[in-house]
Design a protein around this motif. Structure first.
Motif: not given
Length: 356
Positions: A110-111, A267, A278
């Motif tokens: 996600i980051g 995030s 994110a």
């Protein structure tokens, strides 16, 4: 396994190295840093590496791509990068480690960065060449995981990568890996023969419409925090659980897209680039729909301790459950990436039958 022995102390030699040394000391809470000391051996990890990049940008007004931390883990090496005119910041597909003919491609979570895979990569055999797909530099518009995977697939197909490929993705990266697998498996190109043998998903949830209310409620609780329902979703936990899955999903996606505080919190990073990653990736992940799932490659889901991720897949696959091997690792969603148990399961999952 990476050695924890510190290098022989060499003091900073110029103003840039002095400034970097001060940043490291503040960030890591230590009193002395030599220019050849390894950031990760001093206690750094993927989260502090993101903070390091952010602090360098704030103090020195220069930015280095986080992907460079695979190769530049000392002050001496980072100072060279800061002097260099070109970086990999705009390249989604980067080469991390030279090895044999078999290729492992790690797909960002996600980051948007790849440093969370550092411990796994350090423990891989030299028989593998290692690449990574990072979010940085993706200017293309996308609204779905499949659309982003199409972009990454094109990068792989037009690269030097050839032969057997293993894909590994943590969290939302597992969904991207699954779609890349499907894309590559649909091509037959004798000039650039790329065969996906294994796809490994690490604690990847399957957040689609058919997901059970209790599981999505739990996911929201983990994502936003226990007090999130009234604060961000304008509904109590009980009211949220009583909504249809579609309405739940719509509320969550809207909250992510409209609330800057959520975008920053989820995030887990201070760096603006990864907050942006994110913000764009989470709605796409929550809208993910399982469509035409299986190619011929072997697929493995390695979960954190507990049944949450495995449950989300079993609820969707029903008669096709056997098409994915589900193994339980150790640690939570993030710490599992540094777990010896998880790393051993990954090594077993990427083995090519009949080959050493």
């Amino acid at each position: 396994v990476v050695s924890k022995r510190r290098a022989e102390y060499v003091a900073p030699r110029n103003e840039l190295e002095e400034a970097l040394s001060d940043i490291w000391k503040e960030l890591l809470g230590i009193s002395k840093v030599g220019i050849n000391d390894n950031f990760f051996e001093l206690g750094g990890n993927s989260l502090t590496a993101v903070r390091l990049i952010s602090m360098i940008e704030d103090v020195l007004e220069e930015r280095i791509p986080l992907s460079e931390m695979f190769k530049a883990q000392t002050i001496a090496d980072i100072s060279k990068i800061l002097h260099a005119s070109k970086t990999n910041s705009d390249k989604p597909l980067i080469k991390i480690k030279e090895g044999g003919e078999k290729t492992i491609i790690f797909v960002h979570a996600i980051g948007g960065h790849l440093l969370s895979y550092n411990q796994i990569i350090e423990n891989l055999s030299d028989e593998y060449s290692v690449y990574g797909i990072q979010f940085a530099g993706i200017d293309n518009e996308f609204t779905t995981i499949a659309e982003l995977a199409d972009i990454y697939t094109d990068k792989i197909r037009n690269s030097e990568i050839n032969g057997y490929i293993m894909l590994i993705g943590h969290s939302i990266g597992g969904l991207l890996a699954l779609e890349i697998d499907k894309n590559l498996s649909s091509f037959s190109n004798s000039d650039n023969h790329q065969i996906v043998l294994n796809t490994v998903m690490l604690d990847t949830f399957l957040p689609i419409i058919d997901i059970k209310e209790d599981l999505l409620t739990t996911y929201v609780e983990q994502l936003f925090g226990k007090r999130s329902f009234k604060r961000y979703l304008a509904a109590s936990k009980k009211e949220f659980s009583a909504l249809s899955e579609q309405k739940q999903l719509d509320l969550v996606v809207s909250a992510i897209e409209e609330n800057s505080e959520i975008q920053k919190n989820i995030s887990l990073f201070e760096d603006k680039a990864f907050v942006e990653a994110a913000r764009r990736l989470l709605p796409a992940g929550l809208r993910y729909s399982l469509d035409g799932l299986f190619s011929e490659s072997r697929k493995t889901l390695i979960t954190a301790k507990g049944e949450a991720a495995a449950k989300s897949w079993r609820q969707q696959l029903t008669t096709h459950t056997k098409a994915i091997e589900i193994k339980e690792g150790s640690g939570d969603h993030d710490s599992m990436l540094n777990s010896a148990v998880t790393i051993e399961l990954i090594k077993n999952a990427i083995q090519i039958k009949g080959k050493t």
